[in-house]
Design a protein around this motif. Structure first.
Motif, PDB file in Angstrom:
ATOM      1  N   UNK A   1       0.827  -1.209   0.000  1.00 18.32           N
ATOM      2  CA  UNK A   1       0.000   0.000   0.000  1.00 18.32           C
ATOM      3  C   UNK A   1       0.860   1.257   0.000  1.00 18.32           C
ATOM      4  N   UNK A   2       1.975   1.222   0.727  1.00 21.58           N
ATOM      5  CA  UNK A   2       2.881   2.373   0.763  1.00 21.58           C
ATOM      6  C   UNK A   2       3.528   2.604  -0.598  1.00 21.58           C
ATOM      7  N   UNK A   3       3.998   1.526  -1.222  1.00 20.30           N
ATOM      8  CA  UNK A   3       4.663   1.639  -2.524  1.00 20.30           C
ATOM      9  C   UNK A   3       3.683   2.128  -3.594  1.00 20.30           C
ATOM     10  N   UNK A   4       2.459   1.594  -3.573  1.00 24.49           N
ATOM     11  CA  UNK A   4       1.510   1.859  -4.648  1.00 24.49           C
ATOM     12  C   UNK A   4       0.667   3.114  -4.443  1.00 24.49           C
ATOM     13  N   UNK A   5       0.801   3.786  -3.296  1.00 29.68           N
ATOM     14  CA  UNK A   5      -0.071   4.928  -2.996  1.00 29.68           C
ATOM     15  C   UNK A   5      -0.112   5.966  -4.119  1.00 29.68           C
ATOM     16  N   UNK A   6       1.031   6.386  -4.716  1.00 28.20           N
ATOM     17  CA  UNK A   6       0.944   7.394  -5.790  1.00 28.20           C
ATOM     18  C   UNK A   6       0.107   6.934  -6.978  1.00 28.20           C
ATOM     19  N   UNK A   7       0.211   5.658  -7.354  1.00 26.05           N
ATOM     20  CA  UNK A   7      -0.562   5.155  -8.487  1.00 26.05           C
ATOM     21  C   UNK A   7      -2.036   5.038  -8.132  1.00 26.05           C
ATOM     22  N   UNK A   8      -2.326   4.622  -6.919  1.00 26.86           N
ATOM     23  CA  UNK A   8      -3.719   4.513  -6.476  1.00 26.86           C
ATOM     24  C   UNK A   8      -4.381   5.889  -6.483  1.00 26.86           C
ATOM     25  N   UNK A   9      -3.677   6.893  -5.963  1.00 24.87           N
ATOM     26  CA  UNK A   9      -4.227   8.246  -5.934  1.00 24.87           C
ATOM     27  C   UNK A   9      -4.411   8.798  -7.343  1.00 24.87           C
ATOM     28  N   UNK A  10      -3.494   8.462  -8.266  1.00 21.05           N
ATOM     29  CA  UNK A  10      -3.648   8.886  -9.656  1.00 21.05           C
ATOM     30  C   UNK A  10      -4.898   8.266 -10.265  1.00 21.05           C
ATOM     31  N   UNK A  11      -5.082   6.964 -10.068  1.00 25.43           N
ATOM     32  CA  UNK A  11      -6.262   6.289 -10.600  1.00 25.43           C
ATOM     33  C   UNK A  11      -7.544   6.925 -10.081  1.00 25.43           C
ATOM     34  N   UNK A  12      -7.580   7.210  -8.798  1.00 29.53           N
ATOM     35  CA  UNK A  12      -8.780   7.793  -8.207  1.00 29.53           C
ATOM     36  C   UNK A  12      -9.019   9.212  -8.721  1.00 29.53           C
TER      37      UNK A  12
END
Length: 298
Positions: A50-61
């Motif tokens: 979750x820490x590593x992927x946070x920037x991509x998750x926020x971009x998707x949202x």
């Protein structure tokens, strides 16, 4: 320029992330692309994932809110669901890299990676004095820049100092009458690569070589205002550091001496302004009202 891919076969789910400098065009420039394969994280891996992927998750949202036209609610819900699953993906690390980080620029909360180090290599077709100054600000010794001759010539003379080495692609990297394919046959001009479009930054630091690949040019807009994505790897300096990257480029590059200060090409500037106008026109809202008339009026 990113792809978020999810595959399902029975009970198995797999993920692939592509981050590129290449646009969805038929352009034949030299580009770079990162391909990462992943799988759902086990219970003990979810917090780190979750820490590593946070920037991509926020971009998707955030992407649905950047659209020009309204999204169907069901489609927006599917994007949110994908973002939630993306939070828990563990990525395979390409050998010899030992860590992966994602950077998304141009969105609220974005932060630039730490580029402090001993030496650096910057590959970018477009440059700005402010962007180059920002990328070099933490580099203690030499910086190597591979770009287009036009971009290097337009830098201010003050940006060109003794610690900066400049290169362009060698002519042999874009065209050669002796080009041949794998079977010894002639390669048509349309099948050759021509021109530089790749974006990469390599910084040698105490903990290893930090290699950033993605879509951001070495400009202030590329690293501060545009929505761009860069993937950062850390690996051993002897294998993926600045000198290793320069050696790998080999005869594709050639040194290019410039004093800077050239005026922009009038045709290129006009084409850039036209492209910006067309983009603005394409993003403009359009509505039409039909009025009763013979036969009708708008």
């Amino acid at each position: 320029k990113v792809w978020f891919l999810e595959y399902r076969a029975g009970e198995r789910t797999a993920y692939r992330f592509l981050c590129a400098s290449r646009n969805l065009t038929a352009d034949r420039s030299w580009d770079v692309i990162v391909r990462l394969d992943g799988e759902p994280a086990a219970d003990g891996q979810k917090r780190e994932a979750a820490t590593v992927n946070r920037p991509l998750v926020e971009l998707l949202r955030r992407l649905p809110s950047l659209r020009v036209h309204e999204l169907d609610p069901n489609r927006r819900a599917r994007i949110d669901e994908l973002a939630e699953r993306w939070r828990n993906v563990v990525w395979e690390r390409p050998d010899p890299m030992r860590s992966i980080a994602f950077h998304v620029f141009g969105v609220p909360g974005a932060s630039a990676p730490d580029l402090h180090g001993k030496r650096a290599l910057i590959v970018s077709p477009f440059l700005s004095d402010d962007g180059l100054r920002m990328l070099r600000s933490g580099v203690r010794t030499e910086t190597h820049v591979l770009s287009r001759a036009e971009s290097l010539d337009r830098l201010l003379p003050g940006s060109l100092d003794a610690k900066l080495s400049t290169y362009v692609l060698d002519e042999a990297a874009t065209y050669s009458p002796d080009d041949a394919d794998d079977h010894g046959g002639f390669v048509p001009p349309g099948d050759r690569l021509a021109g530089l479009h790749a974006k990469a930054v390599v910084v040698d630091r105490l903990d290893g070589a930090h290699v950033l690949l993605g879509s951001a040019n070495a400009t202030d807009a590329g690293w501060q205002s545009n929505v761009e994505v860069m993937v950062e790897f850390v690996g051993p300096i002897p294998k993926v550091g600045v000198e290793a990257a320069l050696d790998a480029l080999g005869e594709l590059k050639e040194e290019y001496a410039t004093t800077g200060g050239s005026e922009p090409d009038a045709k290129e500037e006009a084409a850039r302004k036209l492209e910006a106008f067309v983009r603005a026109l394409a993003g403009a809202r359009f509505s039409a009202r039909v009025l009763p008339a013979d036969p009708y009026a708008l």
